[in-house]
Design an enzyme around this catalytic site. Structure first.
Site, PDB file in Angstrom:
ATOM      1  N   SER A 184       9.299  -5.690 -10.145  1.00 24.93           N
ATOM      2  CA  SER A 184       8.130  -5.151 -10.840  1.00 24.93           C
ATOM      3  C   SER A 184       8.541  -4.101 -11.856  1.00 24.93           C
ATOM      4  O   SER A 184       9.520  -3.366 -11.655  1.00 24.93           O
ATOM      5  CB  SER A 184       7.175  -4.520  -9.815  1.00 24.93           C
ATOM      6  OG  SER A 184       6.170  -3.758 -10.449  1.00 24.93           O
TER       7      SER A 184
ATOM      8  N   TYR B  97       5.059   0.986  -3.267  1.00 21.23           N
ATOM      9  CA  TYR B  97       5.192  -0.381  -3.768  1.00 21.23           C
ATOM     10  C   TYR B  97       6.431  -0.494  -4.652  1.00 21.23           C
ATOM     11  O   TYR B  97       7.257  -1.399  -4.489  1.00 21.23           O
ATOM     12  CB  TYR B  97       3.943  -0.767  -4.557  1.00 21.23           C
ATOM     13  CG  TYR B  97       4.072  -2.073  -5.303  1.00 21.23           C
ATOM     14  CD1 TYR B  97       4.107  -3.287  -4.621  1.00 21.23           C
ATOM     15  CD2 TYR B  97       4.159  -2.108  -6.696  1.00 21.23           C
ATOM     16  CE1 TYR B  97       4.233  -4.494  -5.297  1.00 21.23           C
ATOM     17  CE2 TYR B  97       4.280  -3.310  -7.380  1.00 21.23           C
ATOM     18  CZ  TYR B  97       4.317  -4.500  -6.675  1.00 21.23           C
ATOM     19  OH  TYR B  97       4.442  -5.691  -7.341  1.00 21.23           O
TER      20      TYR B  97
END
Length: 336
Positions: free
Chosen positions: A127, A152
């Site tokens: 990501s 995350y």
């Protein structure tokens, strides 16, 4: 060939599965169908591939160690695309252990399955959030990324490190793709575009954080899928010129690579909202709010490596991509 796609009922996983099936591959798709958002959307995505003769779907959680081991033994995939993860930067503040179970424990089970079953190439979702506190733009895979701003992001960085250890120890070719703000038809309801669209059609306030001054490297789903497929077809090679004295953060002596995958054209958040207003034919009522914890003000992908090595050329302008989303959104929710 037989390809295992995890998160196959998800936004990106479903699109990748359909593309692989269209070119003649056999796809083993898995998803745990959790209730992070309305499971009916996953079922609707999945319906598009369930009828295909080369598609097999299994409802299994990555954190199920014995189930994952049996999956690999039974189906013997040649290549794996890991797109299953607990998503969402802000949700990580509310339920951090969900990220540990799926993004760390689950990813370890993927790596073990690949190691023990002769998988030729593992491609996995990282990501843009791994860039965290970095402010030098555009973001480059050759820069250090040791300051994540959300759990995350930390799990995605951990995936890259875990993959490297397996590439080094067991010769498993692994490639991590740092996705940059993927959007388009069939996306998740917790993502900005769907939130904005619902607010606009209901006449509610669109909440714009960082006072609307975000810039994002919005990347259309079809362009993401094209990049995933190109990378999957070429197992990660080692970099023979890699030096421990001046280590390159994006390559290794092991068969391990990391790439940014984005549009390489940052767009102002206000222009993104404007494109959605135009596509829906309605004007949004806007509220300008402070930057949220865990968010970064701007993202911009340096995709030079992907362009040079894979001839990757994202081709969808934001105006077109948002218009495609708006048509799907109106049709899917029967708003016309």
């Amino acid at each position: 060939m037989t390809v295992l796609v995890t998160g196959a009922a998800g936004f990106i996983g479903s699109a990748v599965s359909l593309r692989l099936l269209a070119r003649g591959d056999t796809v083993i798709g898995i998803d745990n169908h959790n209730d992070y958002y309305d499971p009916a959307l996953k079922e609707a995505r999945l319906a598009r591939q369930l009828g295909h003769p080369n598609y097999t779907h299994l409802r299994i959680d990555l954190a199920d160690r014995s189930g994952m081991a049996e999956l690999f033994r039974t189906h013997q995939p040649r290549r794996v695309v890991n797109l299953a993860a607990q998503a969402g930067v802000r949700y990580a503040m509310e339920n951090p252990l969900a990220y540990i179970d799926s993004n760390l424990v689950g990813f370890a089970h993927i790596l073990e399955g690949c190691r023990h079953n002769g998988v030729e190439h593992l491609v996995y979702a990282s990501s843009s959030s791994v860039y965290g506190a970095n402010t030098a733009l555009p973001f480059s895979v050759h820069d250090n990324v040791d300051h994540p701003l959300s759990l995350y992001a930390a799990t995605k960085k951990a995936n890259e490190l875990m993959a490297h250890s397996y590439s080094h120890l067991y010769g498993l070719p692994t490639t991590g793709l740092r996705f940059f703000t993927v959007y388009g038809p069939w996306d998740r309801p917790d993502m900005a575009l769907q939130k904005f669209a619902w607010a606009i059609v209901k006449g509610e306030v669109v909440k714009l954080f960082n006072h609307g001054k975000h810039r994002r490297d919005f990347t259309y789903i079809d362009d993401i899928v094209e990049g995933v497929i190109r990378v999957l077809d070429r197992p990660a090679p080692p970099n023979p010129d890699w030096s421990g004295e001046q280590p390159d953060a994006g390559t290794s002596r092991a068969p391990w690579r990391v790439y940014n995958i984005g549009n390489n054209r940052p767009v102002d958040l206000m222009a993104y909202v404007g494109a959605l207003e135009k596509a829906l034919g309605r004007t949004a009522e806007k509220a300008f709010l402070p930057l949220q914890p865990g968010d970064v003000p701007d993202t911009w992908a340096n995709v030079d490596d992907l362009v040079e090595q894979f001839d990757y050329q994202p081709a969808t302008p934001v105006e077109q991509g948002v218009a495609n989303f708006a048509r799907w959104f109106s049709d899917f929710h029967r708003l016309a």
